[in-house]
Design a protein around this motif. Sequence first.
Motif, PDB file in Angstrom:
ATOM      1  N   VAL A  47       0.851  -1.184   0.000  1.00  0.00           N
ATOM      2  CA  VAL A  47       0.000   0.000   0.000  1.00  0.00           C
ATOM      3  C   VAL A  47       0.888   1.235   0.000  1.00  0.00           C
ATOM      4  O   VAL A  47       1.796   1.352   0.824  1.00  0.00           O
ATOM      5  N   GLN A  48       0.618   2.142  -0.939  1.00  0.00           N
ATOM      6  CA  GLN A  48       1.377   3.386  -1.005  1.00  0.00           C
ATOM      7  C   GLN A  48       0.584   4.504  -0.353  1.00  0.00           C
ATOM      8  O   GLN A  48      -0.624   4.617  -0.552  1.00  0.00           O
ATOM      9  N   THR A  49       1.285   5.312   0.423  1.00  0.00           N
ATOM     10  CA  THR A  49       0.654   6.454   1.091  1.00  0.00           C
ATOM     11  C   THR A  49       1.406   7.716   0.709  1.00  0.00           C
ATOM     12  O   THR A  49       2.617   7.692   0.491  1.00  0.00           O
ATOM     13  N   GLU A  50       0.659   8.805   0.617  1.00  0.00           N
ATOM     14  CA  GLU A  50       1.270  10.085   0.283  1.00  0.00           C
ATOM     15  C   GLU A  50       1.024  11.042   1.434  1.00  0.00           C
ATOM     16  O   GLU A  50      -0.109  11.195   1.896  1.00  0.00           O
ATOM     17  N   SER A  51       2.096  11.671   1.895  1.00  0.00           N
ATOM     18  CA  SER A  51       1.968  12.607   3.011  1.00  0.00           C
ATOM     19  C   SER A  51       1.538  13.980   2.495  1.00  0.00           C
ATOM     20  O   SER A  51       1.469  14.223   1.292  1.00  0.00           O
ATOM     21  N   VAL A  56       6.138  10.049  -0.841  1.00  0.00           N
ATOM     22  CA  VAL A  56       5.397   8.801  -0.985  1.00  0.00           C
ATOM     23  C   VAL A  56       6.112   7.706  -0.208  1.00  0.00           C
ATOM     24  O   VAL A  56       7.328   7.545  -0.317  1.00  0.00           O
ATOM     25  N   SER A  58       5.618   3.451   1.275  1.00  0.00           N
ATOM     26  CA  SER A  58       4.852   2.226   1.048  1.00  0.00           C
ATOM     27  C   SER A  58       5.054   1.282   2.231  1.00  0.00           C
ATOM     28  O   SER A  58       6.066   1.325   2.915  1.00  0.00           O
ATOM     29  N   TYR A  93      -8.862  -2.279   1.949  1.00  0.00           N
ATOM     30  CA  TYR A  93      -7.996  -2.521   0.793  1.00  0.00           C
ATOM     31  C   TYR A  93      -8.702  -3.406  -0.223  1.00  0.00           C
ATOM     32  O   TYR A  93      -8.108  -4.264  -0.839  1.00  0.00           O
TER      33      TYR A  93
END
Length: 103
Positions: A47-51, A56, A58, A93
Amino acid sequence: MKLLHKDIEKDNAGQVTLVPEEAEDMWHTYNLLQVGDSLRASTIRKVQTESTTGSVGSSRVRTTLTLCVEAIDFDSQACQLRVKGTNIEENQYSFFQKAIITC
């Protein structure tokens, strides 16, 4: 293969909970599944997350997918069961629609 739970009706509808213990158990599972069945399996997804600053990151997340089986394939070299289907239970997810199940 270990049978953990069995609930079969008189019309042969129902559910079973199986835990594979050997690679050969995937072959037996392949022969038990049919298109239209529901399959629940645990899987690990990236899962990739962006702040808020735009960076970015993961991480790996364990989740459970419940699929309505559309296609089944068994890879005898890797002893893997590949199941393609539509996710029928939503979770955080749940946008994935394919599972590879290994022993």
